[in-house]
Design a protein around this motif. Structure first.
Motif, short mmCIF file in Angstrom:
data_model
loop_
_atom_site.label_atom_id
_atom_site.label_comp_id
_atom_site.label_asym_id
_atom_site.label_seq_id
_atom_site.Cartn_x
_atom_site.Cartn_y
_atom_site.Cartn_z
N MET A 103 55.59 65.08 87.96
CA MET A 103 55.67 64.01 86.97
C MET A 103 54.31 63.38 86.75
N SER A 104 54.11 62.91 85.54
CA SER A 104 52.77 62.36 85.26
C SER A 104 52.61 60.97 85.84
N PHE A 105 51.36 60.56 85.92
CA PHE A 105 51.00 59.32 86.61
C PHE A 105 51.43 58.10 85.80
N LEU A 106 51.05 58.13 84.53
CA LEU A 106 51.42 57.03 83.64
C LEU A 106 52.25 57.62 82.51
N GLU A 107 53.43 57.05 82.33
CA GLU A 107 54.32 57.66 81.35
C GLU A 107 54.94 56.60 80.45
N LEU A 108 54.72 56.77 79.16
CA LEU A 108 55.36 55.89 78.17
C LEU A 108 56.47 56.69 77.53
N LYS A 109 57.66 56.09 77.49
CA LYS A 109 58.79 56.85 76.96
C LYS A 109 59.46 56.06 75.85
N ASN A 110 59.39 56.59 74.65
CA ASN A 110 60.03 56.01 73.46
C ASN A 110 59.78 54.51 73.33
N ILE A 111 58.50 54.15 73.47
CA ILE A 111 58.14 52.73 73.39
C ILE A 111 58.11 52.25 71.94
N THR A 112 58.80 51.16 71.71
CA THR A 112 58.78 50.54 70.38
C THR A 112 58.52 49.05 70.56
N LYS A 113 57.68 48.49 69.68
CA LYS A 113 57.48 47.04 69.69
C LYS A 113 57.65 46.53 68.27
N ARG A 114 58.59 45.63 68.10
CA ARG A 114 58.80 45.04 66.78
C ARG A 114 58.40 43.58 66.81
N TYR A 115 57.70 43.16 65.75
CA TYR A 115 57.44 41.74 65.53
C TYR A 115 58.23 41.37 64.27
N GLY A 116 59.42 40.81 64.45
CA GLY A 116 60.26 40.53 63.29
C GLY A 116 60.52 41.83 62.55
N PRO A 117 60.27 41.85 61.25
CA PRO A 117 60.55 43.07 60.50
C PRO A 117 59.48 44.14 60.71
N LEU A 118 58.32 43.75 61.26
CA LEU A 118 57.21 44.69 61.40
C LEU A 118 57.35 45.51 62.68
N THR A 119 57.26 46.84 62.55
CA THR A 119 57.24 47.69 63.73
C THR A 119 55.78 47.98 64.05
N ALA A 120 55.24 47.27 65.02
CA ALA A 120 53.82 47.43 65.35
C ALA A 120 53.59 48.76 66.05
N VAL A 121 54.53 49.15 66.92
CA VAL A 121 54.46 50.43 67.61
C VAL A 121 55.86 51.03 67.54
N GLY A 122 55.95 52.29 67.08
CA GLY A 122 57.27 52.89 66.89
C GLY A 122 57.43 54.17 67.67
N ASP A 123 58.33 54.16 68.62
CA ASP A 123 58.76 55.36 69.33
C ASP A 123 57.59 56.17 69.89
N VAL A 124 56.76 55.53 70.66
CA VAL A 124 55.59 56.20 71.22
C VAL A 124 55.93 56.78 72.60
N SER A 125 55.67 58.05 72.76
CA SER A 125 55.83 58.69 74.07
C SER A 125 54.52 59.34 74.44
N LEU A 126 54.09 59.11 75.68
CA LEU A 126 52.79 59.62 76.09
C LEU A 126 52.79 59.79 77.60
N SER A 127 52.30 60.93 78.06
CA SER A 127 52.17 61.15 79.49
C SER A 127 50.71 61.33 79.82
N VAL A 128 50.25 60.57 80.80
CA VAL A 128 48.86 60.67 81.21
C VAL A 128 48.84 61.13 82.66
N GLU A 129 48.08 62.19 82.93
CA GLU A 129 47.99 62.71 84.29
C GLU A 129 47.05 61.84 85.10
N LYS A 130 47.18 61.97 86.42
CA LYS A 130 46.29 61.23 87.29
C LYS A 130 44.85 61.73 87.08
N GLY A 131 43.93 60.78 86.90
CA GLY A 131 42.53 61.14 86.72
C GLY A 131 42.16 61.57 85.32
N GLU A 132 43.11 61.45 84.42
CA GLU A 132 42.82 61.91 83.07
C GLU A 132 42.18 60.79 82.24
#
Ligand SMILES: Nc1ncnc2c1ncn2[C@@H]1O[C@H](COP(=O)(O)OP(=O)(O)OP(=O)(O)O)[C@@H](O)[C@H]1O
Ligand SMILES: [Mg+2]
Lengths: 364, 301
Positions: free
Chosen positions: A1-30
């Motif tokens: 498994m990766s060191f840092l893992e973002l899974k389906n991250i979404t951030k909404r500010y009211g009607p605005l979707t600042a970040v939509g469905d972000v998935s990202l895996s970062v390996e250790k030392g990357e």
């Protein structure tokens, strides 16, 4: 498994979707860079990893631990804020020393470590100054030293070098890369400078309007951009609208305003509307009749190590970049030929979007 | 600017001569306020100071001539010394309590999100809409021998207590009146903070309390300083609160001035006390300002 893992991250500010469905895996030392135009959600993404913004949806895992709702002061990350966020009432030395103090590093050990961090960012003579007595670039380097000195397992850098001159920036990039190699710090850096992203990252994450559009090695992002937006945002590019006239198993022929050019993309169908992308440095200037196209030099710009030409031809104005090998450049108004190899042409399906948005063309 | 040298080139007729004129705009802009200040503050102050050097004849009540006897009387009389000491003790205590209550109050206010923030800001400011006299009477009704507080004490079996006409009561009432003057400057300086600075402290593993003490508090010190100066100055010259809640025995300087003017009709004496209060207030405030702000000028600008 990766060191840092973002899974389906979404951030909404009211009607605005600042970040939509972000998935990202970062390996250790990357070393990963988030690249994208202003307002596309880079800072918001970083702040969610840091714990200052709570995701509306999704989970963040660090080293196997779910930290989505963990307090920011329990995450142990080193952060450089986009606004630097130095402590204005403390000297440079105390600013850098603060993190060590919080880690309960003994006093005797703090001093050499702070001095080392300050010399790393070339600020040793400024230790006694207050932040308001420093220039913007010096403040930025204090912020960097402050984050590096605690030797965090993960570094989050929000445009950490944006205010430095070209020389210093290069030196700092080198230092960052060195530290990351030596200590194995996992680094996530936000930048809108693509040259910076390319030169020091293992992988680049391209974001567009809150979404990730491509995650790849720098050179693959440049050579194989997955969308037309990326090819325009990353570096300069010539976009040519055309129609497929013949298609075989291994390639196709595309007609550009009546001129047929071969491409090596398989799977295209005859009659399809496509957009060809050719990087300016992949085009060669030849004698007027010696290439696929003919044209005339409309403008030329000296870039030091390179020449940038604008060539007027049957397909409109094309950009050509040639290395400055010391020979006499083509004169303005001179007739020239343009040639390229079919393997450098990238084909995007569908019609070209609106005219390139100048505001999005970040130079780098 | 043009390339010609204005110093040496003779000005041709019709052309504007590049003469450095004395800037008149600042004068015009600050003029009205300066005039108002001179008419309403400096003139009475000057007249009061003049009056304080006049002789006073108890038999005829006439004033005139020149004497330092009022000043000497105030400085040498223990009665006055005690009143001055009491005034500054009460003011300092009220200021300290205002800092202790007002600063956290302002911080909490700044952390609220909008509907609540506006509501609570209004709640904090609303008492300013009611006259100090009315509020002082409110306290005296609340704390009086037949008031609800004593009623509760009796009901709890503790028994009636004498709450009015004590220093404690005056301090409590002063804090109540002065609190907005502490909250507002502190809140203003909190508004100017970059929230990322506090976040930076947290990111280094500082607890919330450490972040507040080490990072937030030092930055809002100028706000606390101006709040303290306002509260101290207003408390030291407060009249209605000690007049109504301190009773006949517990006097503060402003009530003594009032007595001199209206009971003893010794205007020069009242003027001398007022001038000494002003001078003492100025000295204390300037010293405090020097001490605290000098320390932070270089850092916070
Ligand atoms: N607190 C907030 N409330 C409302 N909208 C916000 C808030 N913070 C960010 N946004 C919006 O979210 C979007 C993404 O912002 P973000 O700061 O992540 O951009 P960015 O990619 O870092 O841009 P830049 O390169 O200019 O720093 C923007 O449209 C911004 O206006
Ligand atoms: Mg940003």
């Amino acid at each position: 498994m990766s060191f840092l893992e973002l899974k389906n991250i979404t951030k909404r500010y009211g009607p605005l979707t600042a970040v939509g469905d972000v998935s990202l895996s970062v390996e250790k030392g990357e070393f990963v860079s988030l690249l994208g135009p202003s307002g596309c959600g880079k800072t918001t993404t970083l702040q969610m990893i840091a714990g200052f913004v709570e995701p509306s949806v999704g989970t963040i895992r660090l080293d196997g631990r779910d930290i989505t709702r963990a307090k920011a002061n329990s995450r142990g990350l080193g952060i450089v804020f986009q606004s630097y966020a130095l402590f204005p009432h403390m000297t440079v030395f105390d600013n850098v020393s603060f993190g060590l103090e919080m880690q309960r590093v003994p006093k005797g050990e703090r001093k050499p470590r702070v001095e080392e961090a300050l010399s790393l960012v070339h600020l040793s003579p400024y230790a006694k100054r207050y932040p308001r007595e420093l220039s913007g670039g010096q403040r930025q380097r204090v912020a960097l030293a402050r984050a590096l000195v605690i030797r965090p397992p993960v570094l989050l850098l929000d445009e950490p070098l944006s205010n430095l001159d070209a020389k210093l920036r290069e030196a700092m990039q080198f230092e960052l890369r060195e530290i990351q190699r030596k200590v194995g710090t996992t680094t996530v850096m936000v930048t809108h400078d693509q040259a910076e992203a390319f030169s020091i990252s293992d992988r680049v994450v391209v974001m567009e309007a809150g979404r990730i559009t491509q995650i790849d090695q720098p050179y693959r992002i440049y050579e194989h951009p997955e969308t037309e937006f990326i090819s325009r945002f990353v570096g300069k590019t010539n976009l040519l609208p055309g129609k497929v006239v013949t298609a075989t198993g291994a390639g196709a022929t595309v007609s550009l305003a009546g001129i047929s050019v071969p491409v090596e993309t398989a799977g295209l169908s005859v009659g399809e509307t496509v957009t060809l992308c050719i990087r300016p440095e992949k085009l060669h200037l030849t004698a007027p009749a010696g290439g696929l196209l003919t044209g005339r030099v409309a403008d030329r710009f000296f870039l030091g190590s390179q020449w940038l030409y604008h060539i007027d031809g049957p397909l409109g104005t094309l950009m050509v970049v040639t290395p400055n090998d010391g020979s006499t450049p083509a004169e303005q108004g001179a007739p020239v030929g343009l040639d390229w190899s079919p393997s450098v042409v990238r084909v995007h399906r569908g019609a070209m979007a609106e005219a390139p948005d100048v505001a999005l063309e970040v130079t780098g | 600017m043009s390339a010609s040298l204005p110093d040496t080139a003779p000005a041709s007729p019709g052309e504007e001569t590049p003469v450095r004129r004395f800037p008149t705009a600042p004068l015009f802009l600050s003029g009205p306020a300066a005039l108002l200040f001179a008419a309403l503050v400096l003139t009475p102050l000057f007249l009061t100071a003049l009056l304080s050097f006049n002789q006073f004849d108890y038999a005829t009540g006439r004033t005139g001539g020149f004497t330092l006897e009022h000043y000497l009387a105030v400085v040498t009389d223990e009665y006055y010394l005690e009143i001055f000491l009491r005034t500054f003790r009460i003011s300092a205590l009220a200021t300290a309590i205002c800092v202790v209550i007002g600063v956290p109050e302002a911080y909490i206010l700044s952390r609220m999100t909008n509907p609540w923030r506006s509501i609570f800001l209004l709640v904090i400011l609303a008492p300013l809409l009611v006259s100090v006299v009315v509020r002082a009477f409110g306290w005296s009704m609340l704390l009086g021998p037949e008031g609800p507080v004593n009623g509760a004490l009796i009901a709890l079996g503790i028994g009636r207590m004498k709450l009015l006409y004590s220093e404690g009561t005056v301090v409590v009432a002063l804090v109540h009146v002065m609190l907005p003057f502490m909250v507002i400057p502190v809140w203003t300086s909190l508004q100017k903070l970059d929230p990322a600075v506090e976040q930076a402290a947290l990111s280094f593993g500082a607890s919330r309390a450490t972040a507040i003490v080490r990072v937030v508090a030092p930055q809002i010190l100028p706000g606390i300083l101006s709040g303290s100066l306002i509260v101290f100055g207003l408390s030291a010259s407060a009249f209605a609160i000690p007049g109504l809640l301190g009773g006949r025995r517990l006097k503060m300087v402003a009530t003594v001035v009032y007595d001199q003017y209206l009971s003893d009709l010794n205007w020069p004496m009242g003027a001398a006390v007022a001038v000494i209060l002003l001078a003492a207030n100025l000295i204390i405030m300037l010293t405090y300002h020097r001490m605290v702000e000098g320390h932070y000028r270089r850092r916070l600008g």
